[in-house]
Design a protein around this motif. Structure first.
Motif: not given
Length: 302
Positions: A243-251
């Motif tokens: 299982v792969v999870q990808i999350a956006a990291v914001k500035r």
């Protein structure tokens, strides 16, 4: 097919750890290709060095070309350091296609494909960026049932020979994935799944390069997310062994990085993925609807 002799690997067979060289590090070329990786109807194991997985590909390859390159690499792999010219029956590379038409164009594309590869320079010991062609000089016999003779460029072989990290690609999973982005994401995780970590961060440009997104395409993050990341993530989570999870990291409001985490599936989920690969592709997208991990601008890594 005149191919390298490989060890049969059954669907449910547990892969045993490869023996470690006495007094030396284990190299990617110490690990052998096994099974029947050129045949979509059988199980096989392809070894792909880290330098060809975490790649900055400047000549984008489509799904068929990506698979063909993996096939050529797998066919040559067990003798890649000792055999200068490899030969393979063209018919063994066709898959379900009746003719060689697809192969002619793909051979042309691979002949002109080149990439940036980061590796350690054997002369200086420092990390360096190598610009290499993916395939060397080759020859194709005219008859439909003829052979394809091919080589790998010396600079690429030098990088491969010193590689100490690799992806173990299960060929039956690779063939099940219908997008080049899915295949590249699958390779990325297979390269990392055995490491002592379960997550990594990438810049948007790094992730785009590793997935083989063509320069000038899907430039907006929203388009990259919608047409590349989400579909690839859906396929990988539905059909592979993890299982792969990808999350956006914001500035601020801008997406700065992507945080990727990966986990091995439970035995029940592994069986479900196996059963899905055995089913018809018709209706597959609908079956995973609702189970795709959403990657949004507001999502934070867990």
């Amino acid at each position: 097919m005149n191919s390298t002799t490989v060890t049969t690997l059954d669907d449910d067979e547990v892969e045993k750890p490869a023996p470690v060289r006495t007094g030396a590090h284990l190299y990617a070329t110490d690990i052998k290709v096994s099974g029947q990786p050129l045949d979509p109807g059988h199980v096989g194991r392809i070894i792909k060095p880290r330098e060809l997985v975490d790649i900055i590909e400047l000549t984008p390859l489509n799904r068929s070309e990506t698979i063909l390159y993996n096939q050529l690499l797998a066919h040559a792999w067990n003798n890649i350091r000792t055999t200068p010219v490899h030969k393979v029956l063209k018919a063994s590379l066709r898959g379900s296609h009746e003719s060689n038409d697809r192969l002619h164009d793909a051979f042309d594309k691979l002949m002109g494909a080149w990439a940036k590869i980061r590796a350690r320079d054997q002369q200086t010991g420092a990390m360096a960026t190598f610009r290499v062609h993916l395939l060397g000089s080759n020859k194709e016999e005219d008859q439909d049932d003829g052979y394809f003779y091919y080589t790998f460029p010396p600079d690429l072989l030098a990088v491969i020979a010193q590689s100490k990290a690799w992806a173990t690609i299960k060929s039956h999973i690779m063939y099940a994935l219908r997008s080049k982005y899915s295949i590249r994401l699958y390779e990325m995780v297979e390269r990392r799944i055995g490491l002592n970590k379960q997550h990594e961060e990438f810049t948007i440009d790094e992730f785009r390069s590793m997935l083989g997104v063509q320069e000038g395409k899907l430039d907006r993050y929203a388009d990259f997310n919608k047409y590349c990341l989400k579909p690839a993530l859906g396929e990988v989570n539905h059909l592979t062994d993890f299982v792969v999870q990808i999350a956006a990291v914001k500035r601020g409001r801008a997406v700065e990085k992507l945080h990727m985490a990966w986990f091995k599936k439970s035995p029940a989920d592994l069986r479900q993925a196996h059963d899905e690969r055995e089913k018809s592709r018709i209706g597959r997208a609908a079956r995973w609807t609702g189970r795709v991990e959403v990657i949004s601008f507001d999502e934070e890594p867990v």
